[in-house]
Design a protein around this motif. Structure first.
Motif, short mmCIF file in Angstrom:
data_model
loop_
_atom_site.label_atom_id
_atom_site.label_comp_id
_atom_site.label_asym_id
_atom_site.label_seq_id
_atom_site.Cartn_x
_atom_site.Cartn_y
_atom_site.Cartn_z
N LEU A 38 0.82 -1.21 0.00
CA LEU A 38 0.00 0.00 0.00
C LEU A 38 0.86 1.27 0.00
O LEU A 38 0.45 2.29 -0.54
CB LEU A 38 -0.93 0.02 1.21
CG LEU A 38 -2.13 -0.90 1.15
CD1 LEU A 38 -2.88 -0.87 2.48
CD2 LEU A 38 -3.07 -0.50 0.02
N CYS A 39 2.03 1.17 0.59
CA CYS A 39 2.97 2.31 0.61
C CYS A 39 3.62 2.53 -0.75
O CYS A 39 4.31 3.52 -0.95
CB CYS A 39 4.05 2.08 1.65
SG CYS A 39 3.47 2.08 3.35
N SER A 40 3.44 1.60 -1.67
CA SER A 40 4.01 1.67 -3.03
C SER A 40 5.54 1.68 -3.03
O SER A 40 6.16 2.40 -3.79
CB SER A 40 3.49 2.90 -3.77
OG SER A 40 2.09 2.88 -3.85
N PHE A 41 6.14 0.87 -2.17
CA PHE A 41 7.60 0.79 -2.12
C PHE A 41 8.18 -0.06 -3.24
O PHE A 41 9.36 0.02 -3.52
CB PHE A 41 8.07 0.23 -0.77
CG PHE A 41 7.85 1.16 0.38
CD1 PHE A 41 8.07 2.52 0.25
CD2 PHE A 41 7.42 0.68 1.59
CE1 PHE A 41 7.87 3.38 1.31
CE2 PHE A 41 7.22 1.54 2.66
CZ PHE A 41 7.45 2.89 2.52
N GLN A 42 7.37 -0.89 -3.88
CA GLN A 42 7.80 -1.77 -4.98
C GLN A 42 9.03 -2.60 -4.58
O GLN A 42 10.06 -2.58 -5.23
CB GLN A 42 8.09 -0.95 -6.23
CG GLN A 42 6.87 -0.17 -6.70
CD GLN A 42 7.18 0.84 -7.77
OE1 GLN A 42 8.33 1.21 -7.98
NE2 GLN A 42 6.15 1.29 -8.45
N LEU A 43 8.87 -3.33 -3.49
CA LEU A 43 9.95 -4.16 -2.96
C LEU A 43 9.91 -5.55 -3.57
O LEU A 43 8.83 -6.08 -3.87
CB LEU A 43 9.84 -4.27 -1.44
CG LEU A 43 9.93 -2.96 -0.67
CD1 LEU A 43 9.62 -3.21 0.80
CD2 LEU A 43 11.29 -2.33 -0.82
#
Length: 138
Positions: free
Chosen positions: A41-46
Motif C-alpha cells: 500500500l505504501c508503493s515501495f515496490q519491494l
C-alpha cells in the motif's frame, strides 16, 4: 532500507498511516501476513526477498507471528527528525541545503490553512448584518 527511506522523503509517505489500520488492538504489532500488504500500500515496490528481510528484521520478540511495525515506522521516519525532534536538513535529494519538506516541487499554498485563503476584507454574514443596521436598531 535506503530504497524505502528515499521513497519516503521524495513522496512524503507517512508509513504509520498505512500500517495503523492493521493493528486493531493498538499494540504496535501486526501479523507477518499483513505486513507485506501494508508495504505494498505504501508503493515501495519491494522484491519478495526485501520484504522477507524486513519481516525477519522487525519480527516481534513477544509474538513470533507478528512484526513490530511501530519500530519499522520509527526507523523509516527517522529521516525526517533527529532524536530531539528537530527537523533534519537534507541536501542529498534537493541539490541544496533544504529542510525536508521544502522540495522544489512544493508550493507554499498547499500548506496554508483555509482561513488564510480568504481575502482581508471578507467578513462573515453576521458581521455584515451588524454593519448594515442603523445605530437605532442596535
Amino acid at each position: 532500507m535506503t530504497k524505502i527511506k528515499t521513497k519516503v522523503i521524495k513522496q512524503r509517505i507517512r508509513v504509520l498511516e498505512f500500517m495503523r489500520d492493521y493493528d486493531a488492538l493498538k499494540t504496535g504489532r501486526m501479523l507477518k501476513t499483513t505486513f507485506p500488504r501494508a508495504l505494498d500500500l505504501c508503493s515501495f515496490q519491494l522484491e519478495p526477498e526485501e520484504v522477507d528481510a524486513l519481516v525477519k528484521k522487525y519480527e516481534s520478540t513477544k509474538d513470533k507471528n507478528c512484526v513490530e511495525y511501530l519500530k519499522f515506522s520509527d526507523d523509516v521516519e527517522a529521516v525526517f527528525t533527529t532524536k530531539g525532534g528537530r527537523v533534519k536538513e537534507c541536501s542529498i535529494f534537493f541539490g541544496r541545503r533544504a529542510r525536508i519538506g521544502e522540495g522544489a516541487h512544493t508550493s507554499g499554498s498547499s500548506f496554508r490553512s483555509p482561513s488564510r485563503s480568504r481575502s482581508k476584507h471578507a467578513h462573515s454574514p453576521r458581521e455584515d448584518d451588524s454593519r448594515s443596521r442603523s445605530p437605532s436598531s442596535r
